[in-house]
Write a protein that holds these residues in place. Sequence first.
Motif, PDB file in Angstrom:
ATOM      1  N   TRP A  73       0.623  -1.062   0.038  1.00  0.00           N
ATOM      2  CA  TRP A  73      -0.020   0.009  -0.118  1.00  0.00           C
ATOM      3  C   TRP A  73       0.868   1.098  -0.007  1.00  0.00           C
ATOM      4  O   TRP A  73       1.909   1.317   0.384  1.00  0.00           O
ATOM      5  CB  TRP A  73      -0.844   0.125   1.225  1.00  0.00           C
ATOM      6  CG  TRP A  73      -1.988  -1.003   1.108  1.00  0.00           C
ATOM      7  CD1 TRP A  73      -2.091  -2.154   0.636  1.00  0.00           C
ATOM      8  CD2 TRP A  73      -3.204  -0.991   1.955  1.00  0.00           C
ATOM      9  NE1 TRP A  73      -3.359  -2.777   0.802  1.00  0.00           N
ATOM     10  CE2 TRP A  73      -4.121  -1.905   1.522  1.00  0.00           C
ATOM     11  CE3 TRP A  73      -3.544   0.131   3.021  1.00  0.00           C
ATOM     12  CZ2 TRP A  73      -5.229  -2.183   2.090  1.00  0.00           C
ATOM     13  CZ3 TRP A  73      -4.940  -0.085   3.437  1.00  0.00           C
ATOM     14  CH2 TRP A  73      -5.778  -1.329   3.226  1.00  0.00           C
ATOM     15  N   ILE A  74       0.460   2.248  -0.592  1.00  0.00           N
ATOM     16  CA  ILE A  74       1.252   3.408  -0.781  1.00  0.00           C
ATOM     17  C   ILE A  74       0.270   4.728  -0.215  1.00  0.00           C
ATOM     18  O   ILE A  74      -0.691   4.854  -0.748  1.00  0.00           O
ATOM     19  CB  ILE A  74       1.696   3.799  -2.207  1.00  0.00           C
ATOM     20  CG1 ILE A  74       2.663   2.503  -2.452  1.00  0.00           C
ATOM     21  CG2 ILE A  74       2.263   4.979  -2.238  1.00  0.00           C
ATOM     22  CD1 ILE A  74       2.898   2.623  -4.131  1.00  0.00           C
ATOM     23  N   ASP A  75       0.998   5.635   0.517  1.00  0.00           N
ATOM     24  CA  ASP A  75       0.315   7.035   0.633  1.00  0.00           C
ATOM     25  C   ASP A  75       1.321   7.865   0.176  1.00  0.00           C
ATOM     26  O   ASP A  75       2.651   8.007   0.776  1.00  0.00           O
ATOM     27  CB  ASP A  75      -0.123   7.118   2.013  1.00  0.00           C
ATOM     28  CG  ASP A  75       0.729   7.445   3.050  1.00  0.00           C
ATOM     29  OD1 ASP A  75       1.013   8.703   3.285  1.00  0.00           O
ATOM     30  OD2 ASP A  75       1.420   6.568   3.804  1.00  0.00           O
ATOM     31  N   SER A  76       0.943   8.825  -0.712  1.00  0.00           N
ATOM     32  CA  SER A  76       1.876   9.848  -1.400  1.00  0.00           C
ATOM     33  C   SER A  76       1.125  10.708  -2.145  1.00  0.00           C
ATOM     34  O   SER A  76       0.222  10.600  -2.355  1.00  0.00           O
ATOM     35  CB  SER A  76       2.665   8.997  -2.282  1.00  0.00           C
ATOM     36  OG  SER A  76       3.390   9.682  -3.285  1.00  0.00           O
ATOM     37  N   PRO A  77       1.867  11.846  -2.256  1.00  0.00           N
ATOM     38  CA  PRO A  77       1.249  12.914  -3.145  1.00  0.00           C
ATOM     39  C   PRO A  77       1.065  12.683  -4.522  1.00  0.00           C
ATOM     40  O   PRO A  77       0.479  13.359  -5.330  1.00  0.00           O
ATOM     41  CB  PRO A  77       1.896  14.129  -2.806  1.00  0.00           C
ATOM     42  CG  PRO A  77       2.905  13.983  -1.470  1.00  0.00           C
ATOM     43  CD  PRO A  77       3.035  12.577  -1.500  1.00  0.00           C
TER      44      PRO A  77
END
Length: 580
Positions: A406-410
């Motif tokens: 999973w990725i959280d990123s702008p």
Amino acid sequence: MYEEDQAIVGAESWKQRTLVDLLEFRRLTRKDNPIFLFLGDGENITDRLSAEELHNRASLAGAHLARLLPTGARVILLFENGLDYIVAFFACLYAGHIPVSGIYPSAIGASERFSFILQDSGAQAVLGKRDTLTLFHLPDANAVKWIPLESALNAPRPIAPAALTSDSLALVQYTSGSTENPKGVCLSHRNICHNIHAQLISFQYQDDDTGLSWLPFTHDMGLVGAVLPALAAGNPFYFMAPDKFIEKPSRWLEAISRYGVTISGGPDFAYRYCARLSGEEISPRWDFSRWNIAFNGSENISPDTLEKFSATFGPMGFKSAAFYPCYGLAENALLVTSGRKGHGVSLVSFDRLALSNGEAVVTGTDDADAVTVLASCGTAHEDQHVHIVDPELQVFLPEGRVGEIWIDSPSVSVGYLNNPLRNAQCFVINDGTRYLRTQDFGFLHEGALFHVGRLSEKFAYDGNVYYTNDIAVSLSQAMDGALCIVAPPELPKRDLPCLMIETADAARIPALRQAMADTMKSYRIDRFAFYFMRKGFVIRTPSGKIRADLTLGNILAEPSSILASGDTHTPIATGMTQMI
């Protein structure tokens, strides 16, 4: 050096700016100095484009598009690699339209892919060279405008760029579709500007860096990973068409040497092709001493490929420390994690059986059959965060446990175009944070990401979980670097995993078959089908990803492609070799 406080996509600037702002910035700072240099024949510079000239052409073509289409129209770009694609891309932005990318006209299956994307995207126009539009024209698509770039460039007067914000859509990038129908990934200007910023920081761009790319502009690696960073860095960047590389891989190496390239790369297969060049195809005059970043991404990195490439081209100045692993995907604009410049690729041995049970256990054993060697994909950069999650329980897992990435990123996309069900599945909110569920599986080890496979490559056998890419890499290592492809069981079509091994030498098949059997035994898989096939029958996406199912269908439809085949319970003979 790439300076954050000056660049338009710097530490804070990417939050407010657009790609049009980026072009204007480079127009002011680089003026008529060529940034894009195209090797039309794969060897010599046949066309050049500066930021100033790009602005002039885009403002003319944009005026034509603005007159023909309502603001915000989606426009399919239908171009081979070439500077016209870059002009068309910015012409759409100047006109306030949204470019739709993902079709390489000369690729296998391009017509079918175009028909699907035309319908799926709801595009109101197709922009391309006149000859290309003629080839793809669909008589029943009367509501779609077919716009030749040649006509657009003849607009009587230029247009001022449309007023855009960082939240405006900048691109709909269709995925490769290597395992399912292509999906339209919607990327805002902020998504792309952030990712360009992350790339330039992680690559540690210098004033004297020079890039080279043969990757298709219609793919995220070619556009977001080459064209747009070239503009952001402002340094000369060389391009060629992918078919020029495929026809003659030595062209890539020749251009790197001739033009003093410092940054270039591609999927693992590109290095494998080059490592297999004959002595007649390798020039003793090649000099790779300036090549500081040889990035490797899009498919699993083979330790055998790294070793053979370094051994072949080390005498010409290539440094194994230049290898630079990357992991990324279109849904994150592109780059997620990468290695460290000058540190090469970190290879780690993990217990094969434990890995099949979801545990990443480092081992020092010398028993090759008990080990899976994986390449680190590096760490995330610039406000990007990678997490490993149990896909069913949606519980975050600690280091050493295999789960979904999973990725959280702008950089994370605003979502898929016209696909609310998939958006609900892949873009989730947990405790107030929005995550991208990649459908990729991997684990963290000492802070670095290790990728083991895709959800579509995952299958269960006798209580254990396997990934086709992992098995394929192990097979390749055991077979002296032979290209190996694994198609998972898929009921009702087939109940066995299918192994496809490419070889040009039928006499080697008995030895290869023994290595194949030993490797599969180490995975505790005792029943499988296998095909030893001639070269030239592997089906790839335009970006080089292997289509396992299509390749299997291709060789089954063309019996002459199969040198030998069978399965471990009922061996049969086909082609030239009798299997016993």
